[in-house]
Design a protein around this motif. Structure first.
Motif, short mmCIF file in Angstrom:
data_model
loop_
_atom_site.label_atom_id
_atom_site.label_comp_id
_atom_site.label_asym_id
_atom_site.label_seq_id
_atom_site.Cartn_x
_atom_site.Cartn_y
_atom_site.Cartn_z
N VAL A 63 0.90 -1.02 0.06
CA VAL A 63 0.02 -0.08 -0.04
C VAL A 63 1.10 1.33 0.14
CG1 VAL A 63 -1.80 1.33 1.24
CG2 VAL A 63 -1.84 -1.10 1.37
N GLU A 106 0.62 -7.80 -4.88
CA GLU A 106 -0.81 -7.14 -5.06
C GLU A 106 -0.28 -5.56 -4.63
OE1 GLU A 106 -3.58 -10.98 -4.27
OE2 GLU A 106 -3.45 -9.55 -2.79
N HIS A 108 -1.45 -1.78 -4.10
CA HIS A 108 -2.55 -1.00 -3.86
C HIS A 108 -2.38 0.57 -3.89
CE1 HIS A 108 -4.81 -4.89 -2.67
NE2 HIS A 108 -3.47 -4.97 -1.97
N LEU A 120 -9.17 -3.79 3.14
CA LEU A 120 -7.62 -4.13 2.51
C LEU A 120 -7.02 -5.03 3.74
CD1 LEU A 120 -5.87 -0.89 1.55
CD2 LEU A 120 -6.07 -2.99 0.40
#
Length: 251
Positions: A63, A106, A108, A120
């Motif tokens: 993130v 992944e 974000h 999340l």
């Protein structure tokens, strides 16, 4: 779910883990199955991501809503001069693929807030917070507590750092609830009291020390080994090369 069976290539790659009785093949398979969310791909997030990727964590979520700048490179070692201007999520993902192509990333590309944190966090097994502000830290900690996800959180400044592990949804050996982030820090300090790294400065290697400690705590949580820093705040003073531990309890 990631297939936990280890290939011949993985058996060789992780051989130094597998010979450890505390980890072995079963522990390495746990790492391969694990999904870890890392908040921030900056000073702390960089070593966390590098070491968890090298350790064989199957899925790493990143993130971050920022781009790589030249002033980042003194401490954010997952990025390089050739990635200046790129999204930190993209730069970090490319570095992870170079370290270990077995890892799924992944990305974000967003700022974690109270509104999106819970959704999340719910997708992962363990969360590691490398953010640099109390607003994000509280949002992450509250989401992890509500979703019953272990959280490794840390902070750094100038020459000092700290790290702890939070599992307030469980009880300790004494039968009492484990402390939460809000037990440790009931409220954020007044704005301006804690200067940013841009204002106060920071030694790049400090983020490596604390980030590596965060990665170690995450590995312990995933594999179920050792004694995580639950109810203990580990403090590091880089100038004196001194570690201290403070115990804290639920209020």
């Amino acid at each position: 779910m990631t297939d936990a069976a280890l290939t011949d290539e993985e058996l060789e790659r992780y051989a130094r883990h597998i010979v450890l009785p505390e980890i072995g093949g079963p522990g390495q398979q746990k790492l391969k199955r694990a999904r870890v969310l890392v908040i921030g791909a900056g000073g702390l997030g960089a070593p966390v991501l590098e070491y968890l990727a090298a350790a064989g964590v199957g899925t790493l979520g990143i993130v971050d809503d920022d781009t790589v700048s030249l002033s980042n490179l003194q401490r954010q070692v997952i990025h390089g001069s050739d990635t200046i201007g790129l999204a930190k999520t993209d730069s970090a993902a490319a570095a992870i693929m170079r370290i270990n192509p077995n890892v799924t990333v992944e990305a974000h590309r967003l700022r974690l807030t109270e509104e999106n944190a819970t959704a999340l966090v719910a997708r992962y097994d363990v969360v590691v917070d490398g953010s640099d502000n109390f607003e994000t830290r509280y949002a992450v900690a509250d989401a992890c507590a509500s979703e019953k996800k272990p959280l490794v959180t840390a902070a750094v400044g100038r020459f000092d750092g700290s790290v702890t592990v939070l599992k307030p949804f469980e009880t300790g050996a004494d039968g009492k609830r484990n402390p939460s982030y809000r037990d440790l820090f009931p409220e954020a300090p007044p704005e301006g009291l804690v200067p940013s790294c841009a204002v106060a400065g920071i030694v790049g290697a400090l983020t490596g020390v604390i980030g590596a400690l965060e990665a170690m705590e995450a590995i312990k949580l995933i594999t179920g080994i050792g004694e995580p820093l639950i109810g203990r705040l580990l403090l590091y003073d880089g100038l004196t090369a001194r570690f201290d531990t403070i115990r804290y309890k639920a209020v």
